[in-house]
Design an enzyme around this catalytic site. Structure first.
Site, PDB file in Angstrom:
ATOM      1  N   GLY A  68      18.804 -15.159  20.226  1.00  0.00           N
ATOM      2  CA  GLY A  68      19.571 -15.983  19.302  1.00  0.00           C
ATOM      3  C   GLY A  68      19.326 -17.462  19.549  1.00  0.00           C
ATOM      4  O   GLY A  68      18.291 -17.854  20.087  1.00  0.00           O
ATOM      5  N   CYS A  69      20.282 -18.282  19.182  1.00  0.00           N
ATOM      6  CA  CYS A  69      20.151 -19.725  19.362  1.00  0.00           C
ATOM      7  C   CYS A  69      19.868 -20.068  20.817  1.00  0.00           C
ATOM      8  O   CYS A  69      20.592 -19.639  21.718  1.00  0.00           O
ATOM      9  CB  CYS A  69      21.446 -20.409  18.912  1.00  0.00           C
ATOM     10  SG  CYS A  69      21.508 -22.169  19.266  1.00  0.00           S
ATOM     11  N   PHE A  70      18.831 -20.853  21.051  1.00  0.00           N
ATOM     12  CA  PHE A  70      18.469 -21.161  22.437  1.00  0.00           C
ATOM     13  C   PHE A  70      19.459 -22.061  23.141  1.00  0.00           C
ATOM     14  O   PHE A  70      19.470 -22.146  24.365  1.00  0.00           O
ATOM     15  CB  PHE A  70      17.058 -21.718  22.560  1.00  0.00           C
ATOM     16  CG  PHE A  70      16.659 -22.846  21.633  1.00  0.00           C
ATOM     17  CD1 PHE A  70      17.571 -23.668  21.008  1.00  0.00           C
ATOM     18  CD2 PHE A  70      15.307 -23.096  21.396  1.00  0.00           C
ATOM     19  CE1 PHE A  70      17.182 -24.708  20.182  1.00  0.00           C
ATOM     20  CE2 PHE A  70      14.898 -24.134  20.573  1.00  0.00           C
ATOM     21  CZ  PHE A  70      15.829 -24.941  19.954  1.00  0.00           C
ATOM     22  N   TRP A  71      20.354 -22.708  22.403  1.00  0.00           N
ATOM     23  CA  TRP A  71      21.380 -23.521  23.070  1.00  0.00           C
ATOM     24  C   TRP A  71      22.222 -22.670  24.008  1.00  0.00           C
ATOM     25  O   TRP A  71      22.442 -23.024  25.164  1.00  0.00           O
ATOM     26  CB  TRP A  71      22.308 -24.162  22.033  1.00  0.00           C
ATOM     27  CG  TRP A  71      21.672 -25.155  21.117  1.00  0.00           C
ATOM     28  CD1 TRP A  71      20.467 -25.779  21.273  1.00  0.00           C
ATOM     29  CD2 TRP A  71      22.219 -25.638  19.886  1.00  0.00           C
ATOM     30  NE1 TRP A  71      20.235 -26.621  20.214  1.00  0.00           N
ATOM     31  CE2 TRP A  71      21.284 -26.565  19.345  1.00  0.00           C
ATOM     32  CE3 TRP A  71      23.402 -25.379  19.194  1.00  0.00           C
ATOM     33  CZ2 TRP A  71      21.525 -27.233  18.135  1.00  0.00           C
ATOM     34  CZ3 TRP A  71      23.624 -26.042  17.991  1.00  0.00           C
ATOM     35  CH2 TRP A  71      22.692 -26.959  17.479  1.00  0.00           C
ATOM     36  N   TYR A 214      30.208 -25.191  16.537  1.00  0.00           N
ATOM     37  CA  TYR A 214      29.287 -24.064  16.762  1.00  0.00           C
ATOM     38  C   TYR A 214      29.225 -23.710  18.241  1.00  0.00           C
ATOM     39  O   TYR A 214      29.283 -22.531  18.619  1.00  0.00           O
ATOM     40  CB  TYR A 214      27.894 -24.415  16.239  1.00  0.00           C
ATOM     41  CG  TYR A 214      26.875 -23.317  16.446  1.00  0.00           C
ATOM     42  CD1 TYR A 214      26.607 -22.399  15.444  1.00  0.00           C
ATOM     43  CD2 TYR A 214      26.189 -23.194  17.648  1.00  0.00           C
ATOM     44  CE1 TYR A 214      25.687 -21.374  15.636  1.00  0.00           C
ATOM     45  CE2 TYR A 214      25.274 -22.181  17.855  1.00  0.00           C
ATOM     46  CZ  TYR A 214      25.020 -21.277  16.843  1.00  0.00           C
ATOM     47  OH  TYR A 214      24.111 -20.270  17.048  1.00  0.00           O
TER      48      TYR A 214
END
Length: 246
Positions: A68-71, A214
């Site tokens: 998913g989102c790398f953050w 987010y």
């Protein structure tokens, strides 16, 4: 750059008005979007460890993961004791398309990924995979994590050698046989792929933006779940990319 916070809030408002979405509480106290009639996210839980592991060596080892989102992937692994660095980037495609704008089209073969450098005498490859499957993402989702949809958000392991590939494949098979999840695992193992570092503004994003909507809704709960389910592996101070640069 796509503003994930604005996208999240706009999507919740627009879809909720159509009666198509529900907010589901997931492990760690976070929230996830669930389409009515669709599959809810898997419960965040500590899954069994790998039966086989990569041999411990002197010096550091590396692995590359996408979930998913790398953050959030980066943010969670930065809090794992024994991790020397966790760098956001892209893996699966070519150097020419290793940018945020191109990867977000979903047409590059890249996934948002994180390169993790670790001390195997403190934490092993197999233990990091256990954390990855337990608290970092939901491996049963196909090309999606939370509100992010597309091939660039797929669950994937990018082995750096044959030993890593074997351990990863065996672990996925093990978890399937043991019924660790209520649905099939859709994590791919993609060998021979190069990792490309992401733009500077993506590095340490969770640490630098803890109250962004987010991040607060989707990424911070991963860190809380890590602390709750893996207290022996959790450390309060993250291993930041900014510190490595300094």
């Amino acid at each position: 750059m796509k503003n994930r916070a604005k996208t999240l809030l706009a999507s919740i408002g627009a879809i909720a008005r159509l009666g198509l979405v529900a907010l589901a509480v997931i492990g760690g106290g976070g929230l996830a979007l669930k389409l009515n009639g669709g599959s809810p996210p898997e419960e965040t839980k500590r899954i069994p460890p790998a039966l086989h592991d990569v041999a411990v060596t002197s010096g550091t080892q590396s692995l590359v993961l996408a979930g998913g989102c790398f953050w959030g992937v980066q943010g969670a692994f930065q809090h794992v004791a024994g991790v020397v660095s966790a760098t956001a980037g892209y893996a699966g495609g070519s150097a020419a398309t290793a940018t945020y704008e191109m990867t977000e089209t979903g047409q590059t073969a890249h996934a948002e990924a994180v390169e993790i450098v670790f001390d195997p005498t403190q934490i092993t490859y197999g233990q990091l995979l256990q954390i990855f499957f337990s608290v970092v993402h939901d491996p049963t989702q196909v090309d999606q994590q939370g509100p992010d949809v597309g091939k660039q958000y797929r669950s994937a392991i990018f082995p750096l050698n044959d030993e890593q590939a074997k351990v990863a494949s065996d672990y996925i098979a093990q978890l399937g046989q043991e019924g660790a999840f209520s649905r099939p695992i859709h994590t791919s193992t993609e060998v021979g792929k190069t990792f490309y570092r992401a733009e500077a503004y993506h590095q340490d994003y969770v640490y630098n933006n803890p109250s962004q909507p987010y991040v607060y809704v989707y990424e911070q709960p991963k860190i809380e779940a890590l602390k709750r389910l893996f207290p022996a592996q959790y450390r309060e101070r993250p291993a930041l990319v900014a510190d490595q640069a300094g």
